[in-house]
Scaffold this motif. Sequence first.
Motif, PDB file in Angstrom:
ATOM      1  N   VAL B  70      42.517  57.735  82.073  1.00 21.32           N
ATOM      2  CA  VAL B  70      43.097  56.858  81.048  1.00 21.32           C
ATOM      3  C   VAL B  70      42.806  55.394  81.356  1.00 21.32           C
ATOM      4  O   VAL B  70      43.295  54.501  80.683  1.00 21.32           O
ATOM      5  CB  VAL B  70      44.627  57.062  80.901  1.00 21.32           C
ATOM      6  CG1 VAL B  70      44.918  58.369  80.204  1.00 21.32           C
ATOM      7  CG2 VAL B  70      45.332  56.994  82.230  1.00 21.32           C
ATOM      8  N   GLN B  71      41.963  55.148  82.367  1.00 27.97           N
ATOM      9  CA  GLN B  71      41.686  53.779  82.799  1.00 27.97           C
ATOM     10  C   GLN B  71      41.061  52.940  81.686  1.00 27.97           C
ATOM     11  O   GLN B  71      41.417  51.779  81.514  1.00 27.97           O
ATOM     12  CB  GLN B  71      40.723  53.813  83.983  1.00 27.97           C
ATOM     13  CG  GLN B  71      41.126  52.864  85.091  1.00 27.97           C
ATOM     14  CD  GLN B  71      40.537  53.274  86.418  1.00 27.97           C
ATOM     15  OE1 GLN B  71      39.491  53.910  86.473  1.00 27.97           O
ATOM     16  NE2 GLN B  71      41.205  52.924  87.491  1.00 27.97           N
ATOM     17  N   SER B  72      40.129  53.545  80.922  1.00 23.53           N
ATOM     18  CA  SER B  72      39.400  52.776  79.913  1.00 23.53           C
ATOM     19  C   SER B  72      40.120  52.747  78.569  1.00 23.53           C
ATOM     20  O   SER B  72      39.586  52.233  77.597  1.00 23.53           O
ATOM     21  CB  SER B  72      38.003  53.369  79.738  1.00 23.53           C
ATOM     22  OG  SER B  72      38.109  54.742  79.457  1.00 23.53           O
ATOM     23  N   THR B  73      41.329  53.305  78.491  1.00 25.32           N
ATOM     24  CA  THR B  73      42.049  53.322  77.221  1.00 25.32           C
ATOM     25  C   THR B  73      42.943  52.084  77.118  1.00 25.32           C
ATOM     26  O   THR B  73      42.907  51.209  77.992  1.00 25.32           O
ATOM     27  CB  THR B  73      42.915  54.585  77.096  1.00 25.32           C
ATOM     28  OG1 THR B  73      43.872  54.575  78.150  1.00 25.32           O
ATOM     29  CG2 THR B  73      42.074  55.831  77.215  1.00 25.32           C
ATOM     30  N   GLU B  74      43.783  52.032  76.062  1.00 26.84           N
ATOM     31  CA  GLU B  74      44.615  50.848  75.852  1.00 26.84           C
ATOM     32  C   GLU B  74      45.937  50.921  76.590  1.00 26.84           C
ATOM     33  O   GLU B  74      46.901  50.240  76.251  1.00 26.84           O
ATOM     34  CB  GLU B  74      44.856  50.660  74.348  1.00 26.84           C
ATOM     35  CG  GLU B  74      43.618  50.115  73.646  1.00 26.84           C
ATOM     36  CD  GLU B  74      43.691  50.294  72.145  1.00 26.84           C
ATOM     37  OE1 GLU B  74      44.813  50.497  71.630  1.00 26.84           O
ATOM     38  OE2 GLU B  74      42.643  50.227  71.503  1.00 26.84           O
ATOM     39  N   VAL B  75      46.006  51.788  77.632  1.00 28.57           N
ATOM     40  CA  VAL B  75      47.239  51.879  78.411  1.00 28.57           C
ATOM     41  C   VAL B  75      47.387  50.619  79.255  1.00 28.57           C
ATOM     42  O   VAL B  75      46.487  50.273  80.025  1.00 28.57           O
ATOM     43  CB  VAL B  75      47.195  53.127  79.309  1.00 28.57           C
ATOM     44  CG1 VAL B  75      48.369  53.140  80.240  1.00 28.57           C
ATOM     45  CG2 VAL B  75      47.170  54.379  78.459  1.00 28.57           C
ATOM     46  N   PRO B  76      48.515  49.870  79.087  1.00 27.48           N
ATOM     47  CA  PRO B  76      48.639  48.591  79.794  1.00 27.48           C
ATOM     48  C   PRO B  76      48.887  48.748  81.298  1.00 27.48           C
ATOM     49  O   PRO B  76      48.427  47.943  82.090  1.00 27.48           O
ATOM     50  CB  PRO B  76      49.832  47.925  79.110  1.00 27.48           C
ATOM     51  CG  PRO B  76      50.624  49.054  78.549  1.00 27.48           C
ATOM     52  CD  PRO B  76      49.664  50.139  78.219  1.00 27.48           C
ATOM     53  N   ASP B  77      49.615  49.792  81.686  1.00 29.81           N
ATOM     54  CA  ASP B  77      50.027  49.918  83.083  1.00 29.81           C
ATOM     55  C   ASP B  77      49.703  51.324  83.576  1.00 29.81           C
ATOM     56  O   ASP B  77      50.174  52.309  83.002  1.00 29.81           O
ATOM     57  CB  ASP B  77      51.547  49.641  83.189  1.00 29.81           C
ATOM     58  CG  ASP B  77      52.008  49.707  84.630  1.00 29.81           C
ATOM     59  OD1 ASP B  77      51.144  49.648  85.525  1.00 29.81           O
ATOM     60  OD2 ASP B  77      53.228  49.814  84.842  1.00 29.81           O
ATOM     61  N   LEU B  78      48.881  51.402  84.627  1.00 27.17           N
ATOM     62  CA  LEU B  78      48.475  52.719  85.125  1.00 27.17           C
ATOM     63  C   LEU B  78      49.538  53.355  86.034  1.00 27.17           C
ATOM     64  O   LEU B  78      49.422  54.533  86.375  1.00 27.17           O
ATOM     65  CB  LEU B  78      47.152  52.604  85.898  1.00 27.17           C
ATOM     66  CG  LEU B  78      45.870  52.615  85.057  1.00 27.17           C
ATOM     67  CD1 LEU B  78      44.674  52.469  85.973  1.00 27.17           C
ATOM     68  CD2 LEU B  78      45.741  53.909  84.258  1.00 27.17           C
ATOM     69  N   ALA B  79      50.570  52.567  86.414  1.00 26.98           N
ATOM     70  CA  ALA B  79      51.535  53.070  87.400  1.00 26.98           C
ATOM     71  C   ALA B  79      52.182  54.410  87.021  1.00 26.98           C
ATOM     72  O   ALA B  79      52.191  55.335  87.839  1.00 26.98           O
ATOM     73  CB  ALA B  79      52.597  52.016  87.671  1.00 26.98           C
ATOM     74  N   PRO B  80      52.738  54.561  85.771  1.00 34.99           N
ATOM     75  CA  PRO B  80      53.361  55.861  85.463  1.00 34.99           C
ATOM     76  C   PRO B  80      52.370  57.013  85.411  1.00 34.99           C
ATOM     77  O   PRO B  80      52.763  58.176  85.482  1.00 34.99           O
ATOM     78  CB  PRO B  80      54.014  55.624  84.094  1.00 34.99           C
ATOM     79  CG  PRO B  80      53.331  54.459  83.522  1.00 34.99           C
ATOM     80  CD  PRO B  80      52.910  53.605  84.659  1.00 34.99           C
ATOM     81  N   TRP B  81      51.077  56.711  85.301  1.00 36.56           N
ATOM     82  CA  TRP B  81      50.059  57.760  85.207  1.00 36.56           C
ATOM     83  C   TRP B  81      49.557  58.197  86.582  1.00 36.56           C
ATOM     84  O   TRP B  81      48.802  59.150  86.684  1.00 36.56           O
ATOM     85  CB  TRP B  81      48.863  57.275  84.376  1.00 36.56           C
ATOM     86  CG  TRP B  81      49.239  56.824  83.010  1.00 36.56           C
ATOM     87  CD1 TRP B  81      49.732  55.601  82.675  1.00 36.56           C
ATOM     88  CD2 TRP B  81      49.186  57.573  81.802  1.00 36.56           C
ATOM     89  NE1 TRP B  81      49.975  55.558  81.320  1.00 36.56           N
ATOM     90  CE2 TRP B  81      49.642  56.751  80.763  1.00 36.56           C
ATOM     91  CE3 TRP B  81      48.777  58.885  81.486  1.00 36.56           C
ATOM     92  CZ2 TRP B  81      49.718  57.167  79.441  1.00 36.56           C
ATOM     93  CZ3 TRP B  81      48.848  59.302  80.166  1.00 36.56           C
ATOM     94  CH2 TRP B  81      49.318  58.450  79.167  1.00 36.56           C
ATOM     95  N   SER B  82      49.926  57.473  87.626  1.00 39.58           N
ATOM     96  CA  SER B  82      49.426  57.842  88.952  1.00 39.58           C
ATOM     97  C   SER B  82      50.558  58.108  89.942  1.00 39.58           C
ATOM     98  O   SER B  82      50.459  57.787  91.111  1.00 39.58           O
ATOM     99  CB  SER B  82      48.477  56.762  89.474  1.00 39.58           C
ATOM    100  OG  SER B  82      49.020  55.483  89.237  1.00 39.58           O
TER     101      SER B  82
END
Lengths: 124, 144
Positions: B70-82
């Motif tokens: 989801v790195q290249s998407t419009e997700v502002p913060d990667l924290a909840p995804w990792s």
Amino acid sequence: MILKRNVSLATALRYKGQGPYLTYILHRIGGLGMAIFVAVHILASFLGGEIGGFLNDVYKNWAFQIFIFFCALFHAINGLRITILDLWPKLLDHSREAIWLEWAVFLPLFGIAVFVILSTALGG
Amino acid sequence: MATTKPRILPLTKRGLNFEMLMWLFTRLTALAMYGLILIAIIGALIMGARTQMNLADVLRWGFMPNSSHVQSTEVPDLAPWSTPFWKITASVLLLIAVAHGVHGLVVIADDYIVSSRGRNIARIISIIMVIAFSAMGLYILWTS
């Protein structure tokens, strides 16, 4: 224990197994396609750099996306049919109907996916 | 086709060997992968709702819940995804999928390789593949 195959490839290709055979061969193509894709994808992520970048460009191609989504969706839905029929063998009485049901689930889902992929790729 | 009755043998007559266990393993891991992918898709729908995440990105996350997906998407913060939860979910999905997939390759190879020597070579290659791809996948998941 060795299986002996006395059938030539030409004869094998002319085999008319109808619906069940079609799901069998598509399940096999889908599984092989996914196995090759996932193996290359893991290798590309592991190696990174230029090779990884090149392979990512291949994945972004809409034709590849349609192919790999066909592999994944058909393998998943056909696999669910096989799992249900194998774990509850009494349902094998309805195996032909299960294949029709499978296509009825697969075709609309795949159609929506192809529409979304194509409208994103060609429409911008 | 009503005349042919399905042949259902009890487990004691069928025997319990490695091939039978792998037959069962293939079916159970199929169900497990359905469960894990469903969890990942629900997670993506919850976490991506505010950014109106599109269908393709939800599915890409669903097939492997790794934050680089989801790195290249419009997700502002990667924290909840990792979080560790997603790393463990992704690791379980990876190990199950590699074992299921490589066993599938062995089944296909057995249809075309007829000598027992060739089959043994195919099995050795398959064991190496399971270990190598599991290790590479886990390395990617826990270092990305």
